[in-house]
Design an enzyme around this catalytic site. Structure first.
Site, PDB file in Angstrom:
ATOM      1  N   GLU A   1      48.714 -38.432 -66.904  1.00  0.00           N
ATOM      2  CA  GLU A   1      49.531 -37.895 -68.041  1.00  0.00           C
ATOM      3  C   GLU A   1      48.500 -38.094 -69.307  1.00  0.00           C
ATOM      4  O   GLU A   1      48.426 -37.121 -70.319  1.00  0.00           O
ATOM      5  CB  GLU A   1      50.559 -38.919 -68.089  1.00  0.00           C
ATOM      6  CG  GLU A   1      51.362 -38.801 -69.701  1.00  0.00           C
ATOM      7  CD  GLU A   1      52.179 -40.036 -69.740  1.00  0.00           C
ATOM      8  OE1 GLU A   1      52.431 -40.206 -70.755  1.00  0.00           O
ATOM      9  OE2 GLU A   1      52.690 -40.925 -68.936  1.00  0.00           O
TER      10      GLU A   1
ATOM     11  N   ASP B   1      47.371 -35.109 -71.508  1.00  0.00           N
ATOM     12  CA  ASP B   1      47.657 -34.758 -73.052  1.00  0.00           C
ATOM     13  C   ASP B   1      46.512 -34.265 -73.886  1.00  0.00           C
ATOM     14  O   ASP B   1      46.684 -33.494 -74.832  1.00  0.00           O
ATOM     15  CB  ASP B   1      48.227 -36.268 -73.599  1.00  0.00           C
ATOM     16  CG  ASP B   1      48.330 -36.268 -74.927  1.00  0.00           C
ATOM     17  OD1 ASP B   1      49.299 -35.784 -75.573  1.00  0.00           O
ATOM     18  OD2 ASP B   1      47.483 -36.828 -75.805  1.00  0.00           O
TER      19      ASP B   1
ATOM     20  N   ASP C   1      55.969 -36.179 -69.386  1.00  0.00           N
ATOM     21  CA  ASP C   1      55.004 -36.991 -68.818  1.00  0.00           C
ATOM     22  C   ASP C   1      54.653 -36.362 -67.740  1.00  0.00           C
ATOM     23  O   ASP C   1      53.263 -36.215 -67.241  1.00  0.00           O
ATOM     24  CB  ASP C   1      55.491 -38.176 -68.725  1.00  0.00           C
ATOM     25  CG  ASP C   1      55.708 -39.220 -69.796  1.00  0.00           C
ATOM     26  OD1 ASP C   1      55.302 -38.721 -71.145  1.00  0.00           O
ATOM     27  OD2 ASP C   1      56.145 -40.377 -69.839  1.00  0.00           O
TER      28      ASP C   1
ATOM     29  N   GLU D   1      52.656 -33.072 -68.454  1.00  0.00           N
ATOM     30  CA  GLU D   1      51.290 -33.325 -68.989  1.00  0.00           C
ATOM     31  C   GLU D   1      50.407 -33.876 -67.676  1.00  0.00           C
ATOM     32  O   GLU D   1      49.061 -33.350 -67.572  1.00  0.00           O
ATOM     33  CB  GLU D   1      51.192 -34.412 -69.867  1.00  0.00           C
ATOM     34  CG  GLU D   1      51.745 -33.916 -71.307  1.00  0.00           C
ATOM     35  CD  GLU D   1      51.688 -35.000 -72.284  1.00  0.00           C
ATOM     36  OE1 GLU D   1      51.899 -34.843 -73.580  1.00  0.00           O
ATOM     37  OE2 GLU D   1      51.690 -36.396 -71.782  1.00  0.00           O
TER      38      GLU D   1
END
Length: 226
Positions: free
Chosen positions: A45, A49, A118, A121
């Site tokens: 995650e 991102d 989450d 990502e």
């Protein structure tokens, strides 16, 4: 490694066939299902991102070469925020393949914005780990394509816009208060009131507090702008 029919179908929806499906398995594993022999998706995650952010920033610069930073920033925020990532996750039924612990399952984890965002990502990072940056960028651009094309010229979220409206008039920032909660414990509806220092208010109800706050802000902004 043998791939389940569910994961096989998900890879088709995602548009990326994994050379090493272990990357994907980690990406869809929530911390509630982690074990000494099974890594969760938190590290992915973190990476995803950054991959998402770079890809969206690059796409926005290319889409509007003349746009100033003041316009690009809110568009960027609108495209990478939690709600948007969750929407994209729903568009490919990511919740269907998420591996959740019993408590998260019972509390409706497959539908929660935070968990879906989450995991989305993490999946982006899994594609990056499996196929490199070009593969990850292609995946993001394919899944976000319509959103990049249609993002509003002034894409400030309602809470930010309302706060700027108040500050421009010398008022304190709006206050958001939960005034009601209804529905089952595992899937409650929140009613939020947005209030300005001047006393003007508006309310909205949504499944998540953040969504209710944004909706209340939008309603109040519309009211004061009339």
């Amino acid at each position: 490694m043998k791939v389940s029919a569910q994961l096989d179908a998900f890879q088709k929806r995602l548009g990326h066939r994994f050379s090493d499906v272990r990357h994907l398995l980690q990406a869809v594993t929530h911390p509630s299902m982690a074990s000494p022999h099974r890594d969760d998706n938190q590290r992915l995650e973190f990476l995803g991102d950054r991959v998402l952010g770079l890809t969206i920033a690059e796409a926005l610069l290319r889409a509007d070469p003349a746009a100033a930073e003041g316009l690009l920033a809110p568009r960027y925020n609108a495209l990478v925020r939690r709600e948007t990532c969750a929407e994209v996750a729903r568009s490919i039924d990511l919740g269907e393949v998420m591996k959740l612990g019993r408590s998260e399952m019972k509390s409706g984890g497959r539908r929660k914005d935070a968990l879906l965002a989450d995991a989305m990502e993490a999946v982006i990072a899994a594609v990056y780990m499996d196929g490199g940056f070009d593969a990850a960028r292609d995946t993001v651009l394919r899944l976000w394509s319509d959103r990049i094309t249609n993002v509003a010229e002034d894409a400030r979220d309602p809470k930010s816009a309302l706060q700027e409206w108040a500050q421009a008039r010398g008022e304190a920032p709006p206050v958001y208060t939960e005034v009601a909660r209804s529905g089952p414990d595992h899937q409650p509806d929140f009613t939020i009131e947005a209030r300005l220092q001047s006393g003007q208010t508006a309310r909205a109800t949504a499944r998540a507090k953040r969504q209710a706050e944004q909706a209340a802000a939008a309603a109040l902004l519309e009211k004061v702008s009339q």
